[in-house]
Scaffold this motif. Structure first.
Motif, PDB file in Angstrom:
ATOM      1  N   GLN A   7     -10.514 -20.043 -29.106  1.00 29.99           N
ATOM      2  CA  GLN A   7      -9.822 -18.761 -29.163  1.00 29.99           C
ATOM      3  C   GLN A   7      -8.900 -18.702 -30.376  1.00 29.99           C
ATOM      4  N   LYS A   8      -8.327 -19.866 -30.722  1.00 27.81           N
ATOM      5  CA  LYS A   8      -7.460 -19.932 -31.903  1.00 27.81           C
ATOM      6  C   LYS A   8      -8.263 -19.635 -33.164  1.00 27.81           C
ATOM      7  N   ASP A   9      -9.500 -20.187 -33.228  1.00 24.98           N
ATOM      8  CA  ASP A   9     -10.358 -19.937 -34.387  1.00 24.98           C
ATOM      9  C   ASP A   9     -10.733 -18.464 -34.481  1.00 24.98           C
ATOM     10  N   ILE A  10     -11.010 -17.870 -33.319  1.00 26.07           N
ATOM     11  CA  ILE A  10     -11.390 -16.452 -33.299  1.00 26.07           C
ATOM     12  C   ILE A  10     -10.226 -15.585 -33.751  1.00 26.07           C
TER      13      ILE A  10
END
Length: 555
Positions: free
Chosen positions: A239-242
């Motif tokens: 989710q952090k990458d997204i």
């Protein structure tokens, strides 16, 4: 079948899918397809976005996919997307694709997490994809949110079952590796409809999020929960990458590096990752279409013949020609009248072998139900004797009579005759109900014209109801006629004189050898019994023989 033809199978099925969706008849034929099944936050959306190489699916907490998304990937030099409900419009910005999916979902399901089984058809053209068609289904949930009904879990389950129960549907069961696979919702549903694991492809996500010292090696090697088509492991963006807009290409390079460097997966790295999964699905779907194509073609030809037969009935029908409309209307009404008559007369072209109906049931009402209702009437002999005694005494008054007065007899008999009204009226009701049921069965042939069917049924039923009142009046009149006058001189009435006369006749019959029992005219209509066809014959029935006469000739 050559490679060229094999590659065209998936686009061919895509065109069929679009055609059925446009007609609203997607369930008429079971198209070969792949359904993506998994729990909420299992990583289904990330897998699909990795296939396309673009962020285009709605994201958020709770249920994000609220309508089935038919995602058709087509290999092309240009990169753009098209929606079936927005024909002619090309989306080159995939952020607009996401917004359109959200808007189209809300248009049907509402703004607050409702769900619908009406699919959204999205086709993505790109040089980075292989020909592939997947159906992204809503994630399995347990707890309703927003204005979702309390049975949201059951509704989603039923929607998923509509797709995966079809034999032509492959199941892509997506399960996160950081949960107990034995409790996987996706694998559990897949096992219910595919217990042998013949149609199920396993996808294990979030392998990088497993606890330290644990791995999914046994699952990926198809040892723990074996599937015939096996498992493929993938690593999606976090989710952090997204949120940080990490490029999907960079994420896929990181995925490749993860499998090559991990000691538990290094030996199977060539069979892991998103690119391999896409190749597997392309090959599996192509082979599946090839295997199911003969049976699919037979079903399609069968439906085509059925439709052509139906169209033949309207071959010369011109909607704008009022005379043809009138003629067609008269033909349908006349056919209804013929069918109704046949059902009552018992000469219909379709014989019901399951239950009595039409004329046969009416016959049963007259000959079985009506006598049964008469026998069922309450009759208390003790009470009747008391009524007779009271009637005789009341007729004589202060005098003591020697003979039974006629007035007492008539009073008692009339009271019993009146009791016939109940069974008689009940029989009329039963006949009326059967006539109306027969009308409904006959109007089934008018199902293609709902208004005509409804009006025909209403008019005929109203006419039957009108005749019902007159019929009941006539039945009551006949009973009142019987009550108004008791004919004690009738030959069927057993009074003292007739009883004595019949007794003497019986005595004579026992002494006379060949006494004539009955004689008269009888018409024989079955030409197979007598020569000469349907004609009248004079017959004489005696205690010892039966004689037939024709033109003064004894047969």
């Amino acid at each position: 079948m050559g490679n060229r033809e094999m590659e065209e199978l998936i686009p061919l099925v895509n065109r069929l899918q679009d055609a059925f969706s446009a007609l609203g008849q997607s369930c008429l034929l079971e198209l070969p397809q792949i359904a993506v099944v998994g729990g909420q936050s299992a990583g289904k959306s990330s897998v699909l976005e990795n296939f396309v190489g673009r962020d285009f699916l709605p994201r958020g907490s709770g249920i994000v996919t609220r309508r089935p998304l038919v995602l058709q990937l087509v290999t092309s030099k240009a990169e753009y997307a098209e929606f079936l409900h927005c024909k002619g419009k090309k989306f080159t910005d995939f952020d607009e694709v996401r917004l359109e999916i959200e808007a189209e979902t809300d248009r049907v399901t509402g703004m607050n997490k409702g769900i619908s089984s009406i699919p959204i058809n999205l086709r993505v053209y790109s040089p980075h994809v292989l020909n592939l068609t997947l159906i992204d289904l809503p994630g399995i949930t347990k707890v309703p949110v927003g204005d979702q009904p309390p049975d949201i879990e059951y509704q989603i389950r039923e929607m998923i079952m509509q797709f995966i129960t079809r034999e032509n549907c492959l199941i892509l069961a997506v399960t996160p590796a950081n949960t107990d696979l034995a409790n996987s919702d996706a694998l559990k549903l897949a096992k219910e409809v595919d217990p042998q694991g013949l149609r199920t492809i396993g996808v294990i996500t979030k392998l990088d999020l497993m606890d330290e010292g644990t791995d999914a090696r046994d699952v990926l090697e198809n040892k723990l929960l074996p599937l015939r088509r096996g498992y493929v492991g993938v690593v999606n963006r976090s989710q952090k990458d997204i949120d940080g807009k990490k490029d999907i290409k960079a994420a896929m390079l990181a995925e490749r590096k993860f499998f090559l460097s991990h000691p538990a997966y290094r030996h199977i790295a060539d069979r892991m990752g998103t690119p391999h999964l896409q190749k597997v699905l392309n090959q599996q779907l192509t082979n599946h279409i090839r295997d199911t194509l003969p049976n699919f073609r037979n079903k399609l030809q069968g439906q085509l013949l059925s439709i052509e037969h139906e169209v033949e009935a309207y071959k010369n029908f011109k909607p704008e020609d009022p005379t043809r409309k009138t003629k067609a209307l008269l033909q349908m009404v006349q056919q209804f009248a013929v069918d109704f008559e046949k059902r009552i007369e018992g000469s219909g072209d379709q014989v019901d072998t399951l239950e009595l109906s039409g004329g046969a049931k009416i016959n049963r009402i007259f000959h079985e139900r009506f006598p049964f209702e008469i026998v069922k009437m309450e009759f208390n002999e003790k009470e009747l004797r008391r009524e007779i005694s009271y009637a005789i005494k009341n007729i004589h008054g202060i005098r003591t009579g020697l003979f039974t007065p006629d007035m007492a007899f008539e009073a008692i008999v009339k009271k019993q005759i009146v009791k016939l009204k109940g069974p008689s009226l009940k029989s009329v009701d039963l006949v009326i109900q059967e006539l109306i049921n027969t009308v409904k069965k006959c109007t089934k042939k008018l199902a293609n014209f709902p208004r005509l069917c409804e009006e025909t049924e209403r008019i005929v039923a109203n006419h039957i109801r009108e005749r019902e009142g007159k019929t009941k009046d006539q039945v009551l009149l006949l009973i009142d006629i019987q009550v108004s006058y008791i004919n004690t001189n009738h030959e069927d009435f057993i009074g003292f004189a007739n009883a004595q006369q019949r007794s003497s006749q019986v005595h004579k019959k026992t002494t006379v050898g060949n006494q004539v029992i009955r004689k008269g005219w009888l018409t024989i209509s079955n030409t197979g019994i007598m020569k000469g066809g349907s004609k009248g014959y004079w017959f004489v029935l005696t205690a010892e023989s039966l004689s037939w006469y024709k033109d003064d000739e004894n047969i």
